[in-house]
Design a protein around this motif. Structure first.
Motif, PDB file in Angstrom:
ATOM      1  N   ASP A  18      10.996  10.314   5.793  1.00 28.34           N
ATOM      2  CA  ASP A  18      10.309  11.156   6.787  1.00 28.34           C
ATOM      3  C   ASP A  18       9.019  10.522   7.304  1.00 28.34           C
ATOM      4  N   GLN A  19       8.545   9.469   6.614  1.00 24.05           N
ATOM      5  CA  GLN A  19       7.304   8.819   7.062  1.00 24.05           C
ATOM      6  C   GLN A  19       7.546   7.594   7.940  1.00 24.05           C
ATOM      7  N   THR A  20       8.820   7.227   8.149  1.00 22.03           N
ATOM      8  CA  THR A  20       9.060   5.986   8.900  1.00 22.03           C
ATOM      9  C   THR A  20       8.497   6.000  10.333  1.00 22.03           C
ATOM     10  N   SER A  78      -5.332   7.785  11.172  1.00 26.56           N
ATOM     11  CA  SER A  78      -6.028   7.481   9.925  1.00 26.56           C
ATOM     12  C   SER A  78      -5.113   6.707   8.970  1.00 26.56           C
ATOM     13  N   GLN A  79      -3.848   7.103   8.942  1.00 23.62           N
ATOM     14  CA  GLN A  79      -2.904   6.403   8.062  1.00 23.62           C
ATOM     15  C   GLN A  79      -2.647   4.974   8.556  1.00 23.62           C
ATOM     16  N   ALA A  80      -2.603   4.828   9.887  1.00 23.06           N
ATOM     17  CA  ALA A  80      -2.445   3.483  10.448  1.00 23.06           C
ATOM     18  C   ALA A  80      -3.646   2.625  10.067  1.00 23.06           C
ATOM     19  N   ALA A  81      -4.842   3.238  10.065  1.00 23.00           N
ATOM     20  CA  ALA A  81      -6.047   2.495   9.666  1.00 23.00           C
ATOM     21  C   ALA A  81      -5.973   2.088   8.197  1.00 23.00           C
ATOM     22  N   ASP A  82      -5.436   2.971   7.358  1.00 25.90           N
ATOM     23  CA  ASP A  82      -5.261   2.606   5.944  1.00 25.90           C
ATOM     24  C   ASP A  82      -4.406   1.338   5.849  1.00 25.90           C
ATOM     25  N   ILE A  83      -3.274   1.400   6.525  1.00 23.14           N
ATOM     26  CA  ILE A  83      -2.290   0.313   6.403  1.00 23.14           C
ATOM     27  C   ILE A  83      -2.832  -0.986   7.007  1.00 23.14           C
ATOM     28  N   LEU A  84      -3.357  -0.876   8.239  1.00 24.27           N
ATOM     29  CA  LEU A  84      -3.827  -2.082   8.920  1.00 24.27           C
ATOM     30  C   LEU A  84      -5.113  -2.603   8.289  1.00 24.27           C
ATOM     31  N   SER A  86      -4.614  13.855  14.318  1.00 29.21           N
ATOM     32  CA  SER A  86      -4.855  12.416  14.327  1.00 29.21           C
ATOM     33  C   SER A  86      -4.644  11.765  12.962  1.00 29.21           C
ATOM     34  N   TYR A  87      -4.033  12.484  12.004  1.00 31.24           N
ATOM     35  CA  TYR A  87      -3.868  11.842  10.693  1.00 31.24           C
ATOM     36  C   TYR A  87      -3.008  10.574  10.754  1.00 31.24           C
ATOM     37  N   PRO A  88      -1.996  10.497  11.680  1.00 36.70           N
ATOM     38  CA  PRO A  88      -1.269   9.223  11.728  1.00 36.70           C
ATOM     39  C   PRO A  88      -2.172   8.037  12.089  1.00 36.70           C
ATOM     40  N   VAL A 130       3.858  -4.243   3.001  1.00 43.38           N
ATOM     41  CA  VAL A 130       4.968  -3.471   2.454  1.00 43.38           C
ATOM     42  C   VAL A 130       4.479  -2.061   2.128  1.00 43.38           C
ATOM     43  N   ILE A 131       5.162  -1.065   2.698  1.00 44.85           N
ATOM     44  CA  ILE A 131       4.745   0.328   2.509  1.00 44.85           C
ATOM     45  C   ILE A 131       5.909   1.134   1.943  1.00 44.85           C
ATOM     46  N   PRO A 132       5.918   1.395   0.637  1.00 47.99           N
ATOM     47  CA  PRO A 132       6.996   2.230   0.100  1.00 47.99           C
ATOM     48  C   PRO A 132       6.741   3.688   0.475  1.00 47.99           C
ATOM     49  N   LEU A 186       0.847  -1.201   0.000  1.00 47.28           N
ATOM     50  CA  LEU A 186       0.000   0.000   0.000  1.00 47.28           C
ATOM     51  C   LEU A 186       0.873   1.238   0.000  1.00 47.28           C
ATOM     52  N   SER A 187       0.543   2.152  -0.874  1.00 49.54           N
ATOM     53  CA  SER A 187       1.265   3.404  -0.903  1.00 49.54           C
ATOM     54  C   SER A 187       0.272   4.480  -1.283  1.00 49.54           C
ATOM     55  N   GLY A 188       0.612   5.721  -1.061  1.00 46.39           N
ATOM     56  CA  GLY A 188      -0.355   6.739  -1.418  1.00 46.39           C
ATOM     57  C   GLY A 188       0.192   8.137  -1.325  1.00 46.39           C
ATOM     58  N   ASP A 189      -0.635   9.069  -1.743  1.00 45.80           N
ATOM     59  CA  ASP A 189      -0.265  10.478  -1.707  1.00 45.80           C
ATOM     60  C   ASP A 189      -1.478  11.306  -1.329  1.00 45.80           C
ATOM     61  N   ARG A 190      -1.190  12.431  -0.685  1.00 39.36           N
ATOM     62  CA  ARG A 190      -2.266  13.388  -0.435  1.00 39.36           C
ATOM     63  C   ARG A 190      -2.505  14.173  -1.720  1.00 39.36           C
ATOM     64  N   PRO A 191      -3.726  14.291  -2.164  1.00 36.46           N
ATOM     65  CA  PRO A 191      -3.969  15.094  -3.371  1.00 36.46           C
ATOM     66  C   PRO A 191      -4.075  16.582  -3.026  1.00 36.46           C
ATOM     67  N   PHE A 227      -2.819   1.754  -4.578  1.00 39.18           N
ATOM     68  CA  PHE A 227      -2.317   3.121  -4.512  1.00 39.18           C
ATOM     69  C   PHE A 227      -3.452   4.045  -4.084  1.00 39.18           C
ATOM     70  N   LEU A 228      -3.247   4.619  -2.928  1.00 39.87           N
ATOM     71  CA  LEU A 228      -4.323   5.346  -2.257  1.00 39.87           C
ATOM     72  C   LEU A 228      -4.218   6.841  -2.506  1.00 39.87           C
ATOM     73  N   ILE A 229      -5.287   7.418  -2.991  1.00 38.40           N
ATOM     74  CA  ILE A 229      -5.361   8.873  -3.125  1.00 38.40           C
ATOM     75  C   ILE A 229      -5.972   9.371  -1.823  1.00 38.40           C
ATOM     76  N   ALA A 230      -5.106   9.866  -0.944  1.00 40.21           N
ATOM     77  CA  ALA A 230      -5.502  10.113   0.447  1.00 40.21           C
ATOM     78  C   ALA A 230      -6.188  11.468   0.577  1.00 40.21           C
ATOM     79  N   ASP A 231      -7.424  11.525   0.055  1.00 40.92           N
ATOM     80  CA  ASP A 231      -8.126  12.821   0.066  1.00 40.92           C
ATOM     81  C   ASP A 231      -8.573  13.216   1.473  1.00 40.92           C
ATOM     82  N   ILE A 232      -8.938  12.232   2.276  1.00 41.49           N
ATOM     83  CA  ILE A 232      -9.334  12.579   3.664  1.00 41.49           C
ATOM     84  C   ILE A 232      -8.140  13.208   4.372  1.00 41.49           C
ATOM     85  N   GLN A 233      -6.991  12.604   4.158  1.00 39.11           N
ATOM     86  CA  GLN A 233      -5.772  13.153   4.785  1.00 39.11           C
ATOM     87  C   GLN A 233      -5.454  14.552   4.227  1.00 39.11           C
ATOM     88  N   ALA A 234      -5.684  14.755   2.946  1.00 40.04           N
ATOM     89  CA  ALA A 234      -5.414  16.072   2.352  1.00 40.04           C
ATOM     90  C   ALA A 234      -6.315  17.136   2.973  1.00 40.04           C
TER      91      ALA A 234
HETATM   92  N1  TRP Z   1       1.008  10.275   4.227  1.00 41.19           N
HETATM   93  C1  TRP Z   1       1.138   9.999   2.849  1.00 41.19           C
HETATM   94  C2  TRP Z   1       1.635  11.293   2.176  1.00 41.19           C
HETATM   95  O1  TRP Z   1       2.020  12.208   2.840  1.00 41.19           O
HETATM   96  C3  TRP Z   1      -0.149   9.555   2.195  1.00 41.19           C
HETATM   97  C4  TRP Z   1      -0.760   8.295   2.754  1.00 41.19           C
HETATM   98  C5  TRP Z   1      -1.986   8.182   3.331  1.00 41.19           C
HETATM   99  C6  TRP Z   1      -0.183   6.982   2.778  1.00 41.19           C
HETATM  100  N2  TRP Z   1      -2.222   6.918   3.721  1.00 41.19           N
HETATM  101  C7  TRP Z   1      -1.147   6.153   3.389  1.00 41.19           C
HETATM  102  C8  TRP Z   1       1.038   6.440   2.357  1.00 41.19           C
HETATM  103  C9  TRP Z   1      -0.900   4.787   3.595  1.00 41.19           C
HETATM  104  C10 TRP Z   1       1.283   5.094   2.557  1.00 41.19           C
HETATM  105  C11 TRP Z   1       0.321   4.267   3.178  1.00 41.19           C
HETATM  106  O2  TRP Z   1       1.621  11.439   0.984  1.00 41.19           O
END
Ligand code: TRP
Length: 326
Positions: free
Chosen positions: A147-149, A129-135, A125-127, A141-143, A5-10, A37-44
């Motif tokens: 800075d995100q480690t 939410s991100q933990a929920a994405d991953i779990l 609390s975005y971390p 495997v999370i590329p 799982l990987s993603g970006d904030r739009p 590949f997650l388009i993390a709009d909630i996080q954005a």
């Molecule tokens: N935090 C990531 C970023 O800044 C985006 C993201 C959201 C993400 N959820 C994720 C990345 C889950 C990897 C796994 O772009």
């Protein structure tokens, strides 16, 4: 096959830093893993909640960026975070287990809070939410960038704590996969290419925009005449050539010549312009074909369907652990 799982904030367009730092790795990993590949709009939204229309536009644009760099929707899923409501339910459950003092000490969050001057609950609390994405995806495997480690460590701590307390194995541990180039400097030579610093070469920049940006780069300010020796330390053009030039042996000769005198800055700059444009041209060409929004939305719908069946397998039993099933 392991799940990736990987993603970006739009919240902006993708740039050269993303391409080298994560996108190219994702493209080559996509067939080795079950990839999402997650388009993390909630996080954005956590720090852009006043500009929903912009985030919607960037979200659709990100689908274009992904496909144009080579993420293949028939090999992997491209998915919109907000289309997966079970992730919100998991976020809620995980937040019970998140100690606020501990969260505030998370290095990733701490740096971002200082930079962005936001202090709303959702950003804090975005971390979670991100933990929920991953779990939720059961992703192994999370590329990510270096800075995100700390977010990955936080995710594993949460998973371990819950598994241990309830004597289950419902939550799977994950692993960060760091790319070799985890941070690219900006065109201004500052430490990070980033939208907020206005120092990016965007994937969708035209050949002319690339040229303008490269021409503005610093070289050696005391290198005024061609015949003078030039410095390569701190020379931004040389920095980018070192990373991007496919002909490294030739570059080594050119750098040696530059240091003894006889090589003009403009020659280095033109070399860099050509290299960047050669790399971006196929991406631009692919992007031009992607002008049908219905097609892009369909890819997201497909991604939603694939992801829901995946995350429900993880999230349903977790909900049953905490709530009465009706
Ligand atoms: N935090 C990531 C970023 O800044 C985006 C993201 C959201 C993400 N959820 C994720 C990345 C889950 C990897 C796994 O772009």
């Amino acid at each position: 096959m392991k799940t990736l799982l990987s993603g970006d904030r739009p919240s902006g367009s993708l740039h050269l830093g993303h391409l080298l730092g994560s996108l190219e790795a994702r493209v080559s990993l996509q067939s080795q893993f079950n990839s999402y590949f997650l388009i993390a709009d909630i996080q954005a939204h956590t720090d852009n909640y006043l500009r929903p229309e912009e985030i919607k536009a960037f979200a659709l644009d990100l689908v274009k960026d992904y496909i144009s760099v080579g993420i293949n929707p028939s090999l992997s899923s491209i998915v919109l975070q907000s289309s997966l409501t079970p992730l919100l339910e998991l976020t809620q459950i995980l937040s019970h287990f998140t100690n606020l003092n501990h969260l505030k000490q998370n290095p990733t969050l701490k740096t971002e809070l200082a930079q962005r001057k936001v202090n709303n609950l959702s950003f804090l609390s975005y971390p979670v939410s991100q933990a929920a994405d991953i779990l939720g995806f059961g992703a192994e495997v999370i590329p990510v960038g270096i800075d995100q480690t700390p977010i990955i460590e936080f995710t594993n701590t949460l998973a371990k704590g819950i598994n241990q307390h309830f004597k289950t194995t419902l939550l799977s541990p994950c692993e960060a996969l760091l790319s070799p180039v985890s941070r690219l400097k900006g065109v201004d030579g500052s430490s990070k290419m980033s939208k907020s610093m206005n120092n990016c070469i965007f994937l969708k920049d035209s050949a002319d925009e690339v040229k303008k940006k490269v021409y503005k780069m610093f070289t050696d300010p005391s290198h005024i005449h061609v015949h003078q020796p030039g410095k390569i330390e701190g020379n931004v053009v040389v920095y980018f050539l070192d990373i991007l030039d496919p002909r490294q042996a030739e570059l080594a000769d050119l750098k040696a010549q530059y240091q003894t005198g006889g090589v003009a800055d403009i020659m280095l700059k033109n070399r860099l312009v050509d290299i960047i444009n050669a790399r971006l041209e196929p991406i631009r060409a692919k992007r031009k074909e992607l002008n049908d929004n219905a097609y892009l939305l369909n890819i997201l719908k497909q991604g939603q369907a694939d992801s829901l069946s995946k995350i429900n397998k993880v999230i349903k039993p977790i909900k049953e652990l905490f709530y009465l099933s009706l």
